[in-house]
Design a protein around this motif. Structure first.
Motif, PDB file in Angstrom:
ATOM      1  N   GLY A   1       0.793  -1.214   0.000  1.00  0.00           N
ATOM      2  CA  GLY A   1       0.000   0.000   0.000  1.00  0.00           C
ATOM      3  C   GLY A   1       0.823   1.260   0.000  1.00  0.00           C
TER       4      GLY A   1
ATOM      5  N   ARG B   1      -6.237   0.106  -0.272  1.00  0.00           N
ATOM      6  CA  ARG B   1      -6.541  -1.300  -0.095  1.00  0.00           C
ATOM      7  C   ARG B   1      -6.589  -1.646   1.381  1.00  0.00           C
ATOM      8  NH1 ARG B   1      -2.064  -4.642  -3.083  1.00  0.00           N
ATOM      9  NH2 ARG B   1      -3.105  -6.409  -2.069  1.00  0.00           N
TER      10      ARG B   1
ATOM     11  N   ASN C   1      -5.823  -5.073   3.187  1.00  0.00           N
ATOM     12  CA  ASN C   1      -5.340  -6.438   2.970  1.00  0.00           C
ATOM     13  C   ASN C   1      -6.059  -7.446   3.867  1.00  0.00           C
ATOM     14  OD1 ASN C   1      -3.591  -5.601   0.983  1.00  0.00           O
ATOM     15  ND2 ASN C   1      -1.828  -5.450   2.347  1.00  0.00           N
TER      16      ASN C   1
ATOM     17  N   THR D   1      -9.445  -6.412  -0.185  1.00  0.00           N
ATOM     18  CA  THR D   1     -10.286  -5.475  -0.937  1.00  0.00           C
ATOM     19  C   THR D   1      -9.479  -4.248  -1.339  1.00  0.00           C
ATOM     20  OG1 THR D   1     -12.269  -6.213   0.224  1.00  0.00           O
ATOM     21  CG2 THR D   1     -12.377  -4.075  -0.856  1.00  0.00           C
ATOM     22  N   VAL D   2      -9.708  -3.796  -2.566  1.00  0.00           N
ATOM     23  CA  VAL D   2      -9.109  -2.567  -3.060  1.00  0.00           C
ATOM     24  C   VAL D   2     -10.238  -1.587  -3.375  1.00  0.00           C
ATOM     25  CG1 VAL D   2      -9.069  -3.311  -5.478  1.00  0.00           C
ATOM     26  CG2 VAL D   2      -7.453  -1.588  -4.687  1.00  0.00           C
TER      27      VAL D   2
ATOM     28  N   CYS E   1     -11.373  -4.190 -11.959  1.00  0.00           N
ATOM     29  CA  CYS E   1     -10.205  -4.372 -11.102  1.00  0.00           C
ATOM     30  C   CYS E   1      -9.441  -5.605 -11.593  1.00  0.00           C
ATOM     31  CB  CYS E   1     -10.582  -4.511  -9.634  1.00  0.00           C
ATOM     32  SG  CYS E   1     -11.479  -5.996  -9.199  1.00  0.00           S
TER      33      CYS E   1
END
Length: 119
Positions: free
Chosen positions: A55, A72, A74, A78-79, A96
């Protein structure tokens, strides 16, 4: 196999904001990068933004720099893509994608989510 699921697309007036999410599930990797791409009608798919596993490194296309922010979580795999000051030219299907850290290829893609910006 890895599954990516985008959400958060929709319709917004120019100048508005939207936040896209992409959740990864299935096979997991120790480290991976995630990115957003988009494809407008009649145009080729284009890169939008990238975030590395830690990140700490992010990168953006010139067309969205200063308006979009990629982040994001972790722990949630999820982003996110926060999109502010949206313009009609941002209208596209947003995808994505995931790649292993150090690879140049994106073998995993989501199904896409439509973003429509009206003037």
């Amino acid at each position: 196999q890895v599954q990516l699921a985008e959400s958060g697309g929709g319709w917004v007036q120019a100048g508005g904001s939207l936040r896209l999410s992409c959740a990864a599930s299935g096979r997991t990797f120790s480290t991976y990068d995630m990115a957003w791409f988009r494809q407008a009608p009649g145009k080729e798919r284009e890169y939008v933004a990238l975030i590395r596993w830690s990140g700490g490194y992010t990168a953006y296309a010139d067309s969205v720099k200063g308006r979009f922010t990629i982040s994001r979580d972790n722990a949630k795999n999820t982003v996110y893509l926060q999109m502010n000051s949206l313009k009609p030219e941002d209208t596209a299907v947003y995808y994505c994608a995931l790649r292993l850290t150090g690879s140049s290829r994106y073998p995993y893609w989501g199904q896409g989510t439509q973003v429509t910006v009206s003037s």
